[in-house]
Design an enzyme around this catalytic site. Sequence first.
Site, PDB file in Angstrom:
ATOM      1  N   LYS A  33      47.017  55.353 133.892  1.00 19.95           N
ATOM      2  CA  LYS A  33      47.528  55.341 132.512  1.00 19.95           C
ATOM      3  C   LYS A  33      46.587  54.612 131.564  1.00 19.95           C
ATOM      4  O   LYS A  33      46.557  54.898 130.371  1.00 19.95           O
ATOM      5  CB  LYS A  33      48.885  54.643 132.466  1.00 19.95           C
ATOM      6  CG  LYS A  33      49.892  55.160 133.439  1.00 19.95           C
ATOM      7  CD  LYS A  33      50.398  56.508 133.061  1.00 19.95           C
ATOM      8  CE  LYS A  33      51.408  56.982 134.072  1.00 19.95           C
ATOM      9  NZ  LYS A  33      52.120  58.158 133.651  1.00 19.95           N
TER      10      LYS A  33
HETATM   11  C1  LIG Z   1      50.767  56.166 140.010  1.00 22.44           C
HETATM   12  C2  LIG Z   1      51.250  57.431 139.393  1.00 22.44           C
HETATM   13  N1  LIG Z   1      50.899  58.592 139.943  1.00 22.44           N
HETATM   14  C3  LIG Z   1      51.309  59.758 139.437  1.00 22.44           C
HETATM   15  C4  LIG Z   1      52.149  59.817 138.347  1.00 22.44           C
HETATM   16  C5  LIG Z   1      52.571  61.153 137.831  1.00 22.44           C
HETATM   17  O1  LIG Z   1      51.845  61.501 136.676  1.00 22.44           O
HETATM   18  P1  LIG Z   1      52.492  62.475 135.605  1.00 22.44           P
HETATM   19  O2  LIG Z   1      53.754  61.804 135.164  1.00 22.44           O
HETATM   20  O3  LIG Z   1      51.495  62.574 134.522  1.00 22.44           O
HETATM   21  O4  LIG Z   1      52.775  63.749 136.290  1.00 22.44           O
HETATM   22  C6  LIG Z   1      52.568  58.624 137.748  1.00 22.44           C
HETATM   23  C7  LIG Z   1      53.465  58.588 136.575  1.00 22.44           C
HETATM   24  O5  LIG Z   1      53.253  59.179 135.593  1.00 22.44           O
HETATM   25  C8  LIG Z   1      52.085  57.406 138.264  1.00 22.44           C
HETATM   26  O6  LIG Z   1      52.396  56.260 137.689  1.00 22.44           O
HETATM   27  N1  LIG Z   2      55.111  57.736 135.912  1.00 23.82           N
HETATM   28  C1  LIG Z   2      55.221  57.380 134.559  1.00 23.82           C
HETATM   29  C2  LIG Z   2      56.394  58.038 133.881  1.00 23.82           C
HETATM   30  C3  LIG Z   2      56.139  58.209 132.414  1.00 23.82           C
HETATM   31  O1  LIG Z   2      55.156  59.166 132.263  1.00 23.82           O
HETATM   32  P1  LIG Z   2      54.300  59.425 130.960  1.00 23.82           P
HETATM   33  O2  LIG Z   2      53.012  59.922 131.489  1.00 23.82           O
HETATM   34  O3  LIG Z   2      55.031  60.420 130.168  1.00 23.82           O
HETATM   35  O4  LIG Z   2      54.152  58.143 130.217  1.00 23.82           O
HETATM   36  C4  LIG Z   2      55.253  55.858 134.453  1.00 23.82           C
HETATM   37  O5  LIG Z   2      54.610  55.218 135.257  1.00 23.82           O
HETATM   38  O6  LIG Z   2      55.891  55.308 133.600  1.00 23.82           O
END
Ligand SMILES: Cc1ncc(COP(=O)(O)O)c(C=O)c1O
Ligand SMILES: N[C@@H](CCOP(=O)(O)O)C(=O)O
Length: 462
Positions: free
Chosen positions: A112
């Site tokens: 993120k």
């Molecule tokens: C460590 C981790 N892997 C994978 C994901 C999944 O990614 P996305 O929500 O973009 O599909 C998340 C949350 O978003 C996460 O925090």
């Molecule tokens: N896995 C995510 C969930 C939120 O997803 P986002 O990509 O829409 O911000 C988290 O870790 O919070």
Amino acid sequence: MKYISTRGQVAPIGFIDAILMGLADDGGLLVPEQIPQVSADTLAQWQQLTYSELALEIFSLYVNGEIPREDLKKLVDDSYSTFRHEEVTPVHQLDGSRYVLELFHGPTFAFKDVALQFLGNLYAYVSRKTDSIIHILGATSGDTGASAIEGVRGKEGIRICILHPHQKVSKVQELQMTTVDDANVLNLAVEGTFDDCQRIIKELFADVEFKHKYHLRAINSINIARILAQTVYYFYAYFQLAKQGQANKISFSVPTGNFGDIFAGYLAKKMGLPVHKLILATNENNILARFVQEGVYQPGDFRGTYSPSMDIQVASNFERYMFYLYGEDAAKVTSLMAQFKAEGSIVIEGDVLKQVQADFAAYSVENEECLNTISDYHAKYQYLLDPHTACGAAASDRLAEDGEAAVVLSTAHPAKFDEAIRLRQISQTYPEPIQALFDKPQFQKVVGGTNEEIQKQLESFF
Ligand SMILES: Cc1ncc(COP(=O)(O)O)c(C=O)c1O
Ligand SMILES: N[C@@H](CCOP(=O)(O)O)C(=O)O
């Protein structure tokens, strides 16, 4: 470049307005009016760029002059200077055909940071330049919250409130969010699941009067800036493999929950990146894998898994994909989303389902298989996967084809999820910034999951 809504009821708006709007005012999601196309010549030129230089080129296509290039360059340079690895998102080779794209070298050890370091700086910039009030409201299953808070903590003119599901995030994730003592940060621990948190914030954003009154801004992947920033590392990884002569057949396996990360890969492919296959890897909360395999999009029962950040049933960015799947037909998307709200499912079949299966391969990983993959990779490659990345690796192994270079997106550092790692008697040393969290006091309010309760908290905080 203008931005339009997947539901067609927002007049085209510019980049900065799109960032500030977050969720489209008609309840849809913003997408670029036209996806910029990157030619083979441009790809060849970009191959030698550093991560920050590449990010600047890609962002420039979407910002379209609204931010002067030198300001945009500074935003990008500042955002990626906080990463611990000089390549920002390095590619680690495991064997002749397997690679891990390490996305966890940012301040909070999760992918993120790649987008949220940038978005935090962008919000501060926009607030200064346009005198906009920035009150961020976000929902997290653990990683977005920590990363968004880190991106804006202590920044003048910005406040941030994050909802996380109480006791459903890992200990390190909880500490990363709740040990922050800056006055501009509020952590609400909601009695419920991540889906409850996400539903609440979406309903509050959809109340346009409330949203405008309190200047609510989004940091989740409903904000198009998140998706754009996440496209960059697909290009970057492709170039690293191309330099090794591995550009023919590259697949990316993406641990998936809210569908943001893999949607960024889909967008990169639509821009012209030669991606062979996008593999959608889920944990036992496998609504998206079932959708790709069977055409049925319908939440199942919530499962608490070893990869808690992917414990998600209703995926935000699914709507963006529907928009492209149905030829950018906003009326069709509006009726599908209304149907989902009313009936709790969407079913597709025939040629449309074939298109989905051409766009993605999918595999859902059970808890035991996730742990087995961690053990196997540790024994075979002396490489420690976090449980989310392990889902990506398991799916990649399951769906790999001969002659393919398989890149697994490593979305978090294993230290964030030691609860799962310890189950396999693997010990790890925490990086110092994570170890330090255990000695700090925590600040959070535990709240029930009603919109009214959250609304009240926001009214007194913002
Ligand atoms: C460590 C981790 N892997 C994978 C994901 C999944 O990614 P996305 O929500 O973009 O599909 C998340 C949350 O978003 C996460 O925090
Ligand atoms: N896995 C995510 C969930 C939120 O997803 P986002 O990509 O829409 O911000 C988290 O870790 O919070």
